[in-house]
Design a protein around this motif. Structure first.
Motif, PDB file in Angstrom:
ATOM      1  N   GLU A 211       0.789  -1.360   0.082  1.00  0.00           N
ATOM      2  CA  GLU A 211       0.002   0.017  -0.080  1.00  0.00           C
ATOM      3  C   GLU A 211       0.829   1.258  -0.080  1.00  0.00           C
ATOM      4  O   GLU A 211       0.372   2.252  -0.558  1.00  0.00           O
ATOM      5  N   ASN A 215      -1.427   3.817  -3.255  1.00  0.00           N
ATOM      6  CA  ASN A 215      -2.524   4.159  -2.489  1.00  0.00           C
ATOM      7  C   ASN A 215      -3.045   5.453  -3.430  1.00  0.00           C
ATOM      8  O   ASN A 215      -2.630   5.681  -4.474  1.00  0.00           O
ATOM      9  N   ASP A 226      -5.179  -0.151  -2.147  1.00  0.00           N
ATOM     10  CA  ASP A 226      -5.583   0.230  -1.029  1.00  0.00           C
ATOM     11  C   ASP A 226      -7.142   0.266  -1.062  1.00  0.00           C
ATOM     12  O   ASP A 226      -7.809   0.319  -0.117  1.00  0.00           O
TER      13      ASP A 226
END
Length: 506
Positions: A211, A215, A226
């Motif tokens: 992540e 993201n 994410d």
């Protein structure tokens, strides 16, 4: 000088915002590789204005003292270098943003605070030339403040929003009004049949390893991991996964590349996925990559069942959950200091921050200085051998309370007392404890019963009675108590112990 300053001001206030406005649309289109290549130098160039502007500020502050008055003559030159390099950093940053890997409000704030840093610095230089000292210092200070915030947001874009405070101690968090540091452990699964495959097994893996680069603010390769939608949409190389076909899924291909490959995920320098984590990802994708199915609703082969059993019953796993924790490695200076004091220090594996430490110098007691150095690596130490070690006058084994990440502890032939054994109760990961030939008694049994992960303990030639051993065995049924029948000089490490040497308490 004034003409240069005014030209810089005009460039900053007009050219860069125009470039940024154009870049919003351009980022979505194909961008020249040359511009992207140049943009990648932004992290290198950006350190120049940071150094120059901070240096100009410090020189201005120091010049307030007569001894350093001469520094004032160079402030304008240093500040000009800071402004020029800021212009370069802004342009390079704009080019980097065209890759589309960075977006969102953090990028916007990073941009405008960076431009504010440059603007305030230029105004400060103008006021410096005009000798408007009070206003000049105000704008210079504003530039430094914006510079600090810009750098912080740049770190967030590169390393994740919690990069700066990830290892902040809870005491400092409390002082700044921040919530306590979240536990790094995986959320325990209490009911395996009811657990959601994605939420309880897959998401923790991608949160930890993927992540930070995929993201809402940093979408490397135009891929977001994410959100569920991000998994399905994929990135610039197509879908990240093909439901039912793990072998043809880009996600699996990337995590299984050699660690030095340029396309490996996570990238070189970051902790790679374990073979168990990769197996879980493959299993999830082969079961149609469902985001809402429970474990009871999918087929679970034997190899996956073993992994799941280890998650539910970590005490039965051969690998302690301790090793899944993320901690900061011991510094090179801390390790070298310990070695100079007679300790052996080595990592437990090539890529692990955890270390094993042994005291090698017999006949030389551990003094206050050596204990202080040892405590500095308490969080990283998981195997500690102090067998046969004596303590200098005034020192006690109370320092062991700081070593709450130990899995193995040797204290054989030491002067540890029942009172000092109480300092071991916080060692929740301790699996092996050697107290052979010590003076402990039944008073140590109660604190030892708190060590629920303890699996082997040496108690021969101690004052622990048969009743004490029975109480300890009852409290920890899985514990192997080595209590008698072995030669006095028999010192055996955990790894070489076999079942034939275990003599449990009667």
């Amino acid at each position: 000088m004034r003409k240069t300053v005014y030209l810089l001001l005009i460039f900053q206030l007009i050219t860069i915002p125009i470039l940024y406005a154009q870049g919003v649309g351009a980022a979505a289109e194909e961008t020249s590789d040359l511009w992207l290549f140049i943009g990648r130098f932004h992290p290198l160039i950006v350190h120049l204005p940071i150094g120059f502007i901070m240096l100009a500020f410090l020189m201005e502050v120091m010049a307030r003292w007569p001894k350093f008055k001469h520094l004032e003559q160079s402030v304008s030159f240093v500040l000009t270098l800071g402004i020029l390099s800021s212009v370069g950093a802004a342009v390079f940053g704009y080019l980097l943003s065209l890759s589309g890997e960075y977006q969102g409000s953090t990028l916007d704030w990073h941009l405008w605070l960076g431009l504010s840093t440059l603007g305030f610095a230029i105004i400060a230089l103008v006021l410096k030339v005009k000798q408007a000292n009070t206003a000049y210092f105000t704008f210079l200070s504003a530039s430094v403040i914006c510079l600090t915030l810009t750098g912080h947001l740049g770190g967030n874009l590169t390393h994740g929003s919690d990069y700066l405070v990830r290892y902040m101690p809870n005491s400092l968090r409390a002082m700044t009004g921040m919530p306590p540091k979240p536990e790094s452990k995986r959320k325990p699964i209490t009911n395996l049949e009811e657990a959601i495959v994605f939420d309880d097994l897959i998401k923790p893996i991608t949160d930890n390893s993927c992540e930070s680069c995929h993201n809402a603010e940093k979408t490397k390769g135009n891929l977001r991991l994410d959100t569920k939608e991000g998994f399905l949409k994929g990135g610039e190389n197509g879908p990240s996964l093909v439901p039912g076909q793990a072998a043809h899924s880009e996600l699996i291909k990337r995590v299984k590349l050699p660690k030095d490959h340029e396309d490996v995920m996570p990238p070189e320098g970051k902790k790679p996925l374990t073979k168990e984590e990769i197996a879980l990802l493959e299993w999830w994708i082969n079961n149609d990559a469902s985001f809402d199915k429970k474990i009871a609703e999918v087929e679970v082969p034997d190899d996956i069942k073993e992994i799941l059993d280890a998650l539910v019953n970590p005490q039965q796993s051969s690998l302690s959950p301790l090793y899944a924790m993320e901690i900061k490695p011991a510094s090179k200076d801390e390790v070298e200091t310990l070695k100079d004091m007679g300790f052996s220090v080595s990592p437990i594996s090539a890529e692990s921050p955890f270390i094993q430490v042994s005291y090698l110098i017999s006949g030389q007691p551990l003094n206050e200085e050596s204990i202080k150095a040892l405590k500095k690596v308490a969080k990283q130490t998981t195997w500690l051998n102090l067998g046969k070690a004596a303590l200098a006058d005034g020192q006690k084994f109370t320092f062991l309370k700081d070593f709450n990440h130990l899995t193995q502890l040797h204290l054989e032939k030491t002067a540890i007392t029942d009172e000092e054994v109480k300092n071991l109760v916080q060692m929740e990961f301790l699996e092996y404890l050697n107290l052979y030939n010590t003076a402990i008694t039944d008073k140590s049994v109660e604190p030892l019963t708190a060590l629920k992960r303890l699996r082997k303990i040496y108690l021969w030639e101690t004052q622990v009675s048969e009743d004490g051993k029975s109480s300890l065995q009852k409290a920890i049924p899985e514990l192997a108590i080595i209590a008698d029948g072995l030669p006095q000089n028999f010192d055996v490490p955990l790894d070489s112990l076999n079942d034939s040497t275990v003599i449990a308490a009667k």
